[in-house]
Design a protein around this motif. Structure first.
Motif, PDB file in Angstrom:
ATOM      1  N   ASP A  55       0.860  -1.165   0.000  1.00 53.81           N
ATOM      2  CA  ASP A  55       0.000   0.000   0.000  1.00 53.81           C
ATOM      3  C   ASP A  55       0.901   1.220   0.000  1.00 53.81           C
ATOM      4  N   GLY A  56       0.699   2.108  -0.939  1.00 54.28           N
ATOM      5  CA  GLY A  56       1.544   3.291  -1.046  1.00 54.28           C
ATOM      6  C   GLY A  56       0.996   4.502  -0.320  1.00 54.28           C
ATOM      7  N   GLY A  57       0.074   4.304   0.609  1.00 49.79           N
ATOM      8  CA  GLY A  57      -0.448   5.421   1.382  1.00 49.79           C
ATOM      9  C   GLY A  57      -1.849   5.823   0.971  1.00 49.79           C
ATOM     10  N   THR A  58      -2.687   4.847   0.675  1.00 49.69           N
ATOM     11  CA  THR A  58      -4.068   5.154   0.300  1.00 49.69           C
ATOM     12  C   THR A  58      -4.846   5.634   1.519  1.00 49.69           C
ATOM     13  N   ALA A  59      -5.950   6.330   1.269  1.00 49.74           N
ATOM     14  CA  ALA A  59      -6.773   6.864   2.355  1.00 49.74           C
ATOM     15  C   ALA A  59      -7.274   5.736   3.257  1.00 49.74           C
ATOM     16  N   LYS A  60      -7.667   4.626   2.640  1.00 46.12           N
ATOM     17  CA  LYS A  60      -8.097   3.461   3.416  1.00 46.12           C
ATOM     18  C   LYS A  60      -7.146   2.318   3.093  1.00 46.12           C
ATOM     19  N   PRO A  61      -6.184   2.034   3.994  1.00 44.34           N
ATOM     20  CA  PRO A  61      -5.181   1.000   3.719  1.00 44.34           C
ATOM     21  C   PRO A  61      -5.823  -0.352   3.406  1.00 44.34           C
ATOM     22  N   LEU A  62      -5.194  -1.067   2.491  1.00 38.55           N
ATOM     23  CA  LEU A  62      -5.675  -2.392   2.125  1.00 38.55           C
ATOM     24  C   LEU A  62      -5.308  -3.403   3.195  1.00 38.55           C
ATOM     25  N   ALA A  63      -6.162  -4.384   3.371  1.00 33.98           N
ATOM     26  CA  ALA A  63      -5.855  -5.493   4.278  1.00 33.98           C
ATOM     27  C   ALA A  63      -4.730  -6.320   3.666  1.00 33.98           C
ATOM     28  N   GLN A  64      -3.949  -6.984   4.516  1.00 32.32           N
ATOM     29  CA  GLN A  64      -2.821  -7.763   3.995  1.00 32.32           C
ATOM     30  C   GLN A  64      -3.285  -8.884   3.074  1.00 32.32           C
ATOM     31  N   ASP A  65      -4.436  -9.471   3.326  1.00 26.57           N
ATOM     32  CA  ASP A  65      -4.954 -10.499   2.411  1.00 26.57           C
ATOM     33  C   ASP A  65      -5.113  -9.929   1.002  1.00 26.57           C
ATOM     34  N   ASP A  66      -5.597  -8.695   0.892  1.00 23.29           N
ATOM     35  CA  ASP A  66      -5.754  -8.045  -0.416  1.00 23.29           C
ATOM     36  C   ASP A  66      -4.392  -7.729  -1.039  1.00 23.29           C
ATOM     37  N   LEU A  67      -3.427  -7.337  -0.211  1.00 23.34           N
ATOM     38  CA  LEU A  67      -2.083  -7.075  -0.715  1.00 23.34           C
ATOM     39  C   LEU A  67      -1.458  -8.361  -1.259  1.00 23.34           C
ATOM     40  N   CYS A  68      -1.706  -9.475  -0.588  1.00 24.46           N
ATOM     41  CA  CYS A  68      -1.172 -10.748  -1.072  1.00 24.46           C
ATOM     42  C   CYS A  68      -1.832 -11.161  -2.387  1.00 24.46           C
ATOM     43  N   LEU A  69      -3.131 -10.890  -2.523  1.00 28.48           N
ATOM     44  CA  LEU A  69      -3.805 -11.148  -3.797  1.00 28.48           C
ATOM     45  C   LEU A  69      -3.213 -10.263  -4.899  1.00 28.48           C
ATOM     46  N   GLY A  70      -2.923  -9.000  -4.557  1.00 31.12           N
ATOM     47  CA  GLY A  70      -2.291  -8.096  -5.516  1.00 31.12           C
ATOM     48  C   GLY A  70      -0.923  -8.593  -5.931  1.00 31.12           C
ATOM     49  N   ALA A  71      -0.132  -9.061  -4.969  1.00 33.52           N
ATOM     50  CA  ALA A  71       1.202  -9.597  -5.281  1.00 33.52           C
ATOM     51  C   ALA A  71       1.087 -10.808  -6.193  1.00 33.52           C
ATOM     52  N   GLN A  72       0.089 -11.654  -5.936  1.00 36.71           N
ATOM     53  CA  GLN A  72      -0.090 -12.832  -6.771  1.00 36.71           C
ATOM     54  C   GLN A  72      -0.515 -12.440  -8.186  1.00 36.71           C
ATOM     55  N   ARG A  73      -1.383 -11.440  -8.316  1.00 37.72           N
ATOM     56  CA  ARG A  73      -1.802 -10.982  -9.657  1.00 37.72           C
ATOM     57  C   ARG A  73      -0.606 -10.438 -10.440  1.00 37.72           C
ATOM     58  N   VAL A  74       0.244  -9.652  -9.776  1.00 40.45           N
ATOM     59  CA  VAL A  74       1.438  -9.112 -10.441  1.00 40.45           C
ATOM     60  C   VAL A  74       2.364 -10.263 -10.840  1.00 40.45           C
ATOM     61  N   ALA A  75       2.546 -11.231  -9.944  1.00 39.01           N
ATOM     62  CA  ALA A  75       3.408 -12.379 -10.247  1.00 39.01           C
ATOM     63  C   ALA A  75       2.866 -13.169 -11.435  1.00 39.01           C
ATOM     64  N   GLU A  76       1.553 -13.370 -11.481  1.00 37.86           N
ATOM     65  CA  GLU A  76       0.949 -14.103 -12.602  1.00 37.86           C
ATOM     66  C   GLU A  76       1.174 -13.374 -13.921  1.00 37.86           C
ATOM     67  N   ALA A  77       0.997 -12.053 -13.916  1.00 39.73           N
ATOM     68  CA  ALA A  77       1.234 -11.279 -15.135  1.00 39.73           C
ATOM     69  C   ALA A  77       2.698 -11.365 -15.554  1.00 39.73           C
ATOM     70  N   ALA A  78       3.601 -11.279 -14.577  1.00 41.92           N
ATOM     71  CA  ALA A  78       5.036 -11.327 -14.877  1.00 41.92           C
ATOM     72  C   ALA A  78       5.434 -12.687 -15.439  1.00 41.92           C
ATOM     73  N   VAL A  79       4.954 -13.769 -14.843  1.00 38.96           N
ATOM     74  CA  VAL A  79       5.314 -15.106 -15.336  1.00 38.96           C
ATOM     75  C   VAL A  79       4.690 -15.354 -16.704  1.00 38.96           C
ATOM     76  N   THR A  80       3.473 -14.866 -16.928  1.00 42.73           N
ATOM     77  CA  THR A  80       2.864 -14.976 -18.253  1.00 42.73           C
ATOM     78  C   THR A  80       3.741 -14.291 -19.292  1.00 42.73           C
ATOM     79  N   SER A  81       4.205 -13.101 -18.969  1.00 46.11           N
ATOM     80  CA  SER A  81       5.051 -12.349 -19.893  1.00 46.11           C
ATOM     81  C   SER A  81       6.394 -13.050 -20.100  1.00 46.11           C
ATOM     82  N   LEU A  82       7.019 -13.500 -19.018  1.00 44.35           N
ATOM     83  CA  LEU A  82       8.310 -14.205 -19.127  1.00 44.35           C
ATOM     84  C   LEU A  82       8.163 -15.482 -19.933  1.00 44.35           C
TER      85      LEU A  82
END
Length: 195
Positions: free
Chosen positions: A164-191
């Motif tokens: 979370d880069g400082g949003t008004a309402k911080p994201l829960a860590q479960d949501d951050l982990c889902l975000g990390a997984q989405r980024v990882a999936e996009a990166a591995v798809t591209s690689l």
């Protein structure tokens, strides 16, 4: 303790994160003392990779395409740097409106098993990212970020940090982990496609 320091330094490198000092007890803990049971991950093992995707010649800032970054709400220009803690080429990008920040680091000198070693002071679980073995890693006391470590080649892994880069309402860590997984999936798809 080394991994806790790695995560603290990675979070600090992204800016906008507070780095909490280690407690006196953890500062005096010797390397022969086992990690607390709440953070022990030694029972985990990574399944075999479906194939190898070497990272030696990959530019971390060109892994995600412009379309992928837009879909992930990471619309700023990717910014390259060297992560001295991980000894890795890295790239960070931010979402102007989402406030979320992603960092991709290409570790080519050590395997993802680093995160489930005896010294690991985190909680990890084995997941799969586009068929590749990976770890979702959470560090106690750092609930504003989540890491996904994708085992792509022998002694090489993709480290994705999402925070979370400082949003008004911080994201829960479960949501951050889902975000990390989405980024990882996009990166591995591209690689996998040879980008």
């Amino acid at each position: 303790m080394r991994l806790a320091l790695l995560l603290l330094c990675a979070a600090a490198a992204l800016g906008g994160c507070s780095v909490y000092p280690l407690s006196e007890a953890s500062q005096t803990q010797s390397s022969s003392t086992p990690a607390p049971t709440t953070t022990t991950t030694t029972s985990l093992t990574l399944p075999p990779r479906p194939r190898e995707i070497p990272l030696d010649k990959v530019n971390p800032c060109t892994i995600l395409t412009k379309d992928q970054r837009a879909q992930l709400s990471l619309d700023t220009t990717p910014s390259p740097y060297t992560d001295t803690t991980l000894k890795a080429r890295a790239c960070t990008m931010r979402g102007t409106y989402s406030g979320q920040v992603a960092r991709l680091a290409l570790v080519t000198n050590e395997g993802a098993e680093l995160w489930i070693s005896d010294e690991a002071q985190n909680t990890a679980k084995v997941i799969a990212v586009i068929g590749f073995p990976a770890l979702e890693v959470r560090t106690p006391g750092l609930d504003t970020l989540c890491n996904v470590e994708v085992d792509l080649a022998q002694g090489q892994f993709l480290d994705v940090l999402f925070r979370d880069g400082g949003t008004a309402k911080p994201l829960a860590q479960d949501d951050l982990c889902l975000g990390a997984q989405r980024v990882a999936e996009a990166a591995v798809t591209s690689l996998s496609a040879g980008h």
